[in-house]
Write an enzyme that holds these catalytic residues in place. Structure first.
Site, PDB file in Angstrom:
ATOM      1  N   LYS A 115      26.617   9.592 -79.413  1.00 31.88           N
ATOM      2  CA  LYS A 115      27.147  10.927 -79.707  1.00 31.88           C
ATOM      3  C   LYS A 115      28.128  10.796 -80.867  1.00 31.88           C
ATOM      4  CE  LYS A 115      29.504  14.811 -77.347  1.00 31.88           C
ATOM      5  NZ  LYS A 115      30.095  15.297 -76.094  1.00 31.88           N
TER       6      LYS A 115
ATOM      7  N   SER B 112      28.437  19.852 -74.337  1.00 31.90           N
ATOM      8  CA  SER B 112      28.462  19.623 -75.761  1.00 31.90           C
ATOM      9  C   SER B 112      27.571  18.465 -76.201  1.00 31.90           C
ATOM     10  CB  SER B 112      29.896  19.327 -76.196  1.00 31.90           C
ATOM     11  OG  SER B 112      30.347  18.107 -75.613  1.00 31.90           O
TER      12      SER B 112
ATOM     13  N   SER C 151      29.986  18.219 -70.034  1.00 30.39           N
ATOM     14  CA  SER C 151      29.150  17.994 -71.211  1.00 30.39           C
ATOM     15  C   SER C 151      28.135  16.863 -71.135  1.00 30.39           C
ATOM     16  CB  SER C 151      30.024  17.771 -72.433  1.00 30.39           C
ATOM     17  OG  SER C 151      30.481  18.998 -72.899  1.00 30.39           O
TER      18      SER C 151
END
Ligand code: GLN
Length: 484
Positions: A76, A151, A175
């Site tokens: 990420k 997210s 998330s």
């Protein structure tokens, strides 16, 4: 090769079915061909990946290489990567190239894992739909007109589209679990303090926790083995023994006591989601588990408490982005005040600015006790609910999200509707507990996630039960029709 699980790829490398270079090239080709449809990956590190794959093949040939050696993964874009842009989904950090690796990234690198690139995400990890990224929204591989969740939507979409067998992600209020649910994959948020936060760009420091995403629970266990470490550089890292998360996967689950909180099946839960979750609980009963009704009476306070605590901490964490030290700087500032003001209002998107405003307000003199202090007291009540529940049950289960993936823009104009997306996941972060989402059914062709919450440092048990569920069901093997 992209249909193999991470566990199968580890075996394939060891039995010389393919090399790490071949595997890496295969995934790089897939990313090149398909990522345009999803926008899941915002930086691809092809030449660096091939170099790591060459060294991994040598290490594998020498024998005794760590499990992750030669396995391609994605990070990420919230994790600092030495020499590779780390944007956190923001214009503010669009030009930021860290001079060091986050501990998580370093742990994978030490094991010889191959980084394919960095995944798209909501700006500064604020969001539940991946619509707030500076790089544009991520598309859900199951329905391109729908959100992947956020997210960590880039990591989730990439795995679901088979652009990588595993990825890192972070979870401040849901998330990891929420996008895992909406994209039909498995994702685990470990206990707060289990995985180092060093080098992970801070959103809300008392809630942020990194964890793995992959297709199966077994693959999440392999990734967590590589990620988890005690880290002196993170003052909240916990120095508890780290088990081998794979070792208990095969244990039977006879007699397992599963708590079912009535608050997680109330108004607002989509009927199809509820049905899929209830069916999976019956499946677990067939495997020998007992279902026990429990109460988590302060659950309804978790979203309001979170939306005071998280923005308060974010407003403090994000004050470092001032246009002076690094990141975006406005053009031709008139004076210092103008430099701060314009760099921050041009560099941050709308949702991030909203959180900074809320957080600054809650922390300001005269309001601190009424908002931040109060929210911390509520947090204590939520922790207490869980510790009471864990006196009589081993795990707690319910839906991960109130409904399946929704269309782009469906909640865009209503921040509160969006904040309610995390109604079942946020309490776990406030309490610091581990939680996982695994695929457990479908509604109108879109995946549904089952959430499994455990007591502190009980990741092993969560993974064991998730694995047993996956041994007797095949929701984790379903894939988006476009790819089948
Ligand atoms: N959706 C929540 C938020 O926007 C949680 C995000 C997260 O876990 N990073 O704050």
């Amino acid at each position: 090769m992209h249909n193999f699980t991470l566990a199968e790829l580890i075996n394939g490398l060891r039995s010389n079915k393919f090399s790490s270079v071949e595997l890496t090239q295969h995934f790089l080709n897939r990313i090149k061909e398909l990522n345009g449809d999803y926008n899941a990956i915002i930086t691809t590190t092809a030449s660096q990946a091939l170099e790591s794959a060459i060294s991994a093949d040598q290490r594998l040939a020498n024998g005794n290489a760590p499990e992750m050696c030669g396995i391609p993964i994605l990070h990420k874009d919230i994790f600092c990567t030495n020499g590779v842009r780390t944007s956190c989904g923001s214009k503010m950090l669009d030009n930021f190239i860290p001079p060091y690796n986050a501990t998580v990234v370093e742990n994978f690198e030490n094991d010889g894992a191959v980084m394919l690139g960095k995944t798209n995400m909501d700006e500064f990890a604020m969001g539940s739909s991946n619509e707030t990224s500076f790089y544009g929204p991520v598309h859900n591989p199951w329905a391109l007109d729908c959100v992947p969740g956020g997210s960590s939507g880039g990591s989730a979409a990439a795995i679901s589209a088979r652009l990588a067998p595993g990825a890192t992600a972070t979870d401040t209020g849901g998330s990891i679990r929420q996008p895992a649910a909406l994209c039909g994959i498995s994702g685990l948020k470990p206990t707060y303090g289990r995985v180092s936060r060093w080098g992970m760009i801070a959103f809300a420091s008392s809630l942020d926790q990194a964890g793995p995403m992959a297709r199966t629970a077994e693959d999440c266990a392999i990734l967590l083995n590589a990620m988890a470490s005690f880290d002196e550089k993170d003052s909240t890292s916990v120095n508890e023994p780290i088990p081998n998360y794979r070792s208990k996967l095969d244990n039977p689950i006879n007699g397992l006591k599963i708590g079912i909180p009535r608050e997680y099946f109330s108004e607002g839960l989509h009927s199809g989601t509820e049905q899929a979750v209830r069916n999976s609980l019956v499946e677990l009963q067939n495997l020998g588990a007992k279902l026990i009704d429990i109460k988590l009476p302060s659950s309804h306070l978790s979203v309001p408490a979170y939306y005071v605590i998280a923005p308060a901490e974010a407003s403090a964490n994000l004050s470092r982005f001032d246009g002076v030290k690094y990141g975006y700087r406005c053009k031709e500032p008139k004076d210092l005040e103008d430099l701060y003001r314009r760099s921050r209002s041009e560099g941050f998107g709308e949702e991030v600015q909203r959180r900074i405003m809320i957080g600054t307000y809650c922390l300001s003199a005269g309001y601190y006790d009424a908002y931040y202090g109060k929210a911390q007291q509520v947090r204590k009540l939520i922790q207490q609910d869980f510790s009471d529940a864990f006196k009589s049950v081993d795990l707690i289960m319910g839906p991960t999200c109130p409904s399946p993936a929704f269309k782009f823009g469906a909640k865009g104009n209503d921040p509160v509707a969006m904040y309610l997306e995390d109604i079942y996941t946020i309490a776990t972060n406030l309490a610091g507990l581990p939680g996982m989402s695994i695929p457990c059914g479908q509604v109108d062709g879109k995946p549904v996630g089952l959430q499994i919450i455990g007591n502190y440092f009980n990741e092993e048990r969560i993974l064991n039960v998730a694995h047993q569920f996956q041994q007797s069901t095949d929701w984790h093997n379903h894939m988006p029709s476009e790819l089948a």
